[in-house]
Design a protein around this motif. Structure first.
Motif, mmCIF file in Angstrom:
data_model
loop_
_atom_site.group_PDB
_atom_site.id
_atom_site.type_symbol
_atom_site.label_atom_id
_atom_site.label_comp_id
_atom_site.label_asym_id
_atom_site.label_seq_id
_atom_site.Cartn_x
_atom_site.Cartn_y
_atom_site.Cartn_z
ATOM 1 N N GLU A 3 39.889 39.182 47.509
ATOM 2 C CA GLU A 3 41.176 38.499 47.679
ATOM 3 C C GLU A 3 41.164 37.130 47.013
ATOM 4 O OE1 GLU A 3 42.626 40.403 51.963
ATOM 5 O OE2 GLU A 3 41.276 38.660 51.919
ATOM 6 N N ASN A 4 40.022 36.425 47.061
ATOM 7 C CA ASN A 4 39.906 35.161 46.348
ATOM 8 C C ASN A 4 40.064 35.357 44.852
ATOM 9 O OD1 ASN A 4 39.038 32.415 47.709
ATOM 10 N ND2 ASN A 4 38.171 34.053 48.984
ATOM 11 N N VAL A 5 39.369 36.366 44.307
ATOM 12 C CA VAL A 5 39.445 36.611 42.869
ATOM 13 C C VAL A 5 40.871 36.965 42.459
ATOM 14 C CG1 VAL A 5 38.676 38.129 40.992
ATOM 15 C CG2 VAL A 5 37.028 37.291 42.689
ATOM 16 N N GLY A 6 41.568 37.726 43.298
ATOM 17 C CA GLY A 6 42.918 38.174 42.949
ATOM 18 C C GLY A 6 44.021 37.219 43.325
ATOM 19 N N TYR A 7 43.663 36.031 43.822
ATOM 20 C CA TYR A 7 44.701 35.108 44.306
ATOM 21 C C TYR A 7 45.683 34.738 43.202
ATOM 22 C CZ TYR A 7 46.970 31.074 46.404
ATOM 23 O OH TYR A 7 47.915 30.207 46.892
ATOM 24 N N GLY A 8 45.174 34.428 42.010
ATOM 25 C CA GLY A 8 46.056 34.030 40.913
ATOM 26 C C GLY A 8 46.963 35.142 40.443
ATOM 27 N N LEU A 9 46.612 36.387 40.751
ATOM 28 C CA LEU A 9 47.427 37.525 40.328
ATOM 29 C C LEU A 9 48.672 37.688 41.201
ATOM 30 C CD1 LEU A 9 44.567 40.083 39.566
ATOM 31 C CD2 LEU A 9 45.792 38.588 37.973
ATOM 32 N N ARG A 10 48.785 36.868 42.240
ATOM 33 C CA ARG A 10 50.029 36.855 43.006
ATOM 34 C C ARG A 10 51.163 36.232 42.205
ATOM 35 N NH1 ARG A 10 48.490 34.750 49.133
ATOM 36 N NH2 ARG A 10 46.887 36.311 49.605
ATOM 37 N N PHE A 11 50.791 35.404 41.237
ATOM 38 C CA PHE A 11 51.795 34.635 40.493
ATOM 39 C C PHE A 11 51.872 35.032 39.023
ATOM 40 C CE2 PHE A 11 49.518 32.091 43.665
ATOM 41 C CZ PHE A 11 50.536 31.885 44.586
ATOM 42 N N ALA A 12 50.930 35.857 38.568
ATOM 43 C CA ALA A 12 50.931 36.285 37.168
ATOM 44 C C ALA A 12 50.367 37.694 37.081
ATOM 45 C CB ALA A 12 50.089 35.333 36.311
ATOM 46 N N ALA A 13 50.959 38.490 36.238
ATOM 47 C CA ALA A 13 50.499 39.872 36.076
ATOM 48 C C ALA A 13 49.150 39.892 35.365
ATOM 49 C CB ALA A 13 51.521 40.670 35.286
ATOM 50 N N PRO A 14 48.290 40.855 35.670
ATOM 51 C CA PRO A 14 47.012 40.965 34.965
ATOM 52 C C PRO A 14 47.233 41.200 33.478
ATOM 53 C CG PRO A 14 47.063 42.364 36.920
ATOM 54 C CD PRO A 14 48.457 41.887 36.685
ATOM 55 N N PRO A 15 46.321 40.733 32.637
ATOM 56 C CA PRO A 15 46.475 40.949 31.196
ATOM 57 C C PRO A 15 46.274 42.402 30.814
ATOM 58 C CG PRO A 15 44.334 39.986 31.684
ATOM 59 C CD PRO A 15 45.102 39.996 32.973
ATOM 60 N N GLU A 16 46.834 42.750 29.670
ATOM 61 C CA GLU A 16 46.656 44.072 29.054
ATOM 62 C C GLU A 16 47.157 45.210 29.927
ATOM 63 O OE1 GLU A 16 42.561 44.351 28.049
ATOM 64 O OE2 GLU A 16 42.609 42.629 26.699
ATOM 65 N N GLY A 17 48.077 44.921 30.854
ATOM 66 C CA GLY A 17 48.716 45.972 31.625
ATOM 67 C C GLY A 17 47.857 46.660 32.655
ATOM 68 N N THR A 18 46.701 46.103 32.979
ATOM 69 C CA THR A 18 45.854 46.711 33.997
ATOM 70 C C THR A 18 46.399 46.409 35.387
ATOM 71 O OG1 THR A 18 44.432 44.752 34.097
ATOM 72 C CG2 THR A 18 43.797 46.485 32.556
ATOM 73 N N SER A 19 45.973 47.198 36.372
ATOM 74 C CA SER A 19 46.399 46.946 37.746
ATOM 75 C C SER A 19 45.582 45.804 38.333
ATOM 76 C CB SER A 19 46.198 48.204 38.597
ATOM 77 O OG SER A 19 44.810 48.470 38.768
ATOM 78 N N LYS A 20 46.089 45.220 39.417
ATOM 79 C CA LYS A 20 45.372 44.124 40.064
ATOM 80 C C LYS A 20 44.007 44.587 40.555
ATOM 81 C CE LYS A 20 49.481 41.563 41.566
ATOM 82 N NZ LYS A 20 50.215 40.989 42.738
#
Length: 389
Positions: free
Chosen positions: A94-111
């Motif tokens: 959840e810490n690693v994915g925190y920034g993905l709450r506000f920006a989509a992952p690069p290259e179209g991958t899932s969170k």
């Protein structure tokens, strides 16, 4: 990947000047390190680049675009702080994915895929469900790094991320950080006060003092060819000599070799060291006329016992065994001299030391009487903001 151009940056807090005319150019994909004593302006520079501080004047450009007024979340910058700032109520994943709450992952991958990829990349695969407090300091540092990289930032910035770690772990992790940065190709700005760390991992190094840039160059150039007295004293051990030219530039052999092994012009001039009846031959970078002051330095590893064209006798004061080499401290003419040697038989008593003119680096700027690095660090701290710890 992104280039950074900093133009005449100035930051003032009331009557205190934290940055005074800082200009830098960071090339695409470079690992660029800001190094200097506490209070010199390193962290302030990084905070301005990230958008956490507004400069009093000057410009910051990303890929030629002025980002002044652009908030941090819109600059595409990933930041790793000194204390990591992990959320204790969140798992590692959840810490690693925190920034993905506000920006989509690069290259179209899932969170989920992005988080798993990054955990594998920083050697934390399978640890996503753990709490941060269950991890070691080095593992927490890598979680913070993965979190900064999760949104695919155009720039990565690290503010002394290893300062709380022990020396062995720092050495191992700095290699991992450099390898990771090279693999991803992300432009990186790194802040540290550790000169060895800066030399080991950087493509370019900027030496800072009292809110200004003293020198920018490759680690090898900054070490072998310091531009100023401060750079010479701050980056590694050095022996500084002050004197006055006894003649104008002359000439000797057609060529010589510098302290880094590169060929240089063989022309030389003579300098009488202050307070000693000793005249040393130095390169013609000392363009001073007879009687004018000259300051030059010689690295400890370039000094030799009973060798070299320039000779002087010094008294051994102490020795420090460092494993691969021994640091020998000597006294000469009321000043301290440092010799680094790998010889098993160490010098004792009074010994003759020497160096060649090609081992000398003549320094720019006025000479002064402050030889102690600590004095210089304190001098730099007196005129800058206490925000830059």
């Amino acid at each position: 990947m992104t280039t950074i151009d900093v133009e005449d940056l100035r930051v003032e807090y009331g009557e205190t000047t934290a940055l005074n005319g800082v200009s830098l150019a960071v090339e695409e994909g470079d690992f660029f390190t800001l190094v200097g004593p506490s209070g010199c302006g390193k962290t302030t520079t990084l905070r301005v680049l990230a958008g956490f501080e507004a400069p009093t004047s000057g410009r910051v450009l990303f890929d030629g675009e002025d980002v002044r007024g652009t908030p941090p979340e819109e600059r595409g910058v990933g930041v790793v702080f000194q204390n990591y700032a992990l959320f204790p109520h969140m798992s590692v994943a959840e810490n690693v994915g925190y920034g993905l709450r506000f920006a989509a992952p690069p290259e179209g991958t899932s969170k989920r895929v992005r988080i798993d990829e990054l955990l594998e990349l920083v050697d934390l695969g399978g640890m996503g469900e753990r709490d941060p407090e269950e991890l070691s300091g080095g593992q927490q540092q890598r979680v913070a790094l993965a979190r900064a990289l999760a949104p695919g930032p155009r720039l990565l910035m690290l503010d002394e991320p290893m300062s709380a770690l022990d020396a062995r772990l720092r050495e191992r992790l700095r290699v991992q950080v450099k390898e990771l940065q090279s693999e991803l190709g992300v432009t990186t700005v790194y802040v540290t006060h550790d000169q060895e760390e800066a030399l080991a991992i950087s493509d370019q190094v900027a030496v800072m003092r009292a809110g200004r840039i003293e020198q920018v160059g490759t680690p090898r150039d900054v070490y072998h060819y310091p531009a100023t007295r401060f750079a010479a004293e701050f980056v590694g051990d050095n022996n500084l000599f002050e004197g006055r030219a006894t003649n104008g530039p002359g000439s000797s052999s057609p060529s010589n070799r510098s302290g880094s092994g590169e060929e240089t012009e063989g022309a030389s001039a003579s300098v009488a060291v202050d307070g000693a009846e000793t005249v040393f031959e130095v390169p013609t970078a000392a363009t001073a006329s007879a009687g004018e002051p000259v300051t030059f330095c010689v690295r400890p590893e370039r000094l030799r016992v009973s060798g070299g064209k320039n000779r002087f006798r010094a008294q051994v004061a102490s020795t420090e065994f460092l494993g691969d080499v021994t640091r020998v401290r000597l006294e000469w003419n009321d000043r301290s001299i440092v010799l680094r040697t790998s010889e098993r038989e160490l010098p004792t008593g009074t010994v003759e030391l020497g160096f060649d003119p090609a081992d000398v680096r003549v320094l720019n700027g006025p000479s002064d009487s402050k030889h102690d690095r600590g004095d210089r660090a304190e001098e730099g701290m007196e005129s800058v903001s206490t925000r830059d710890e």
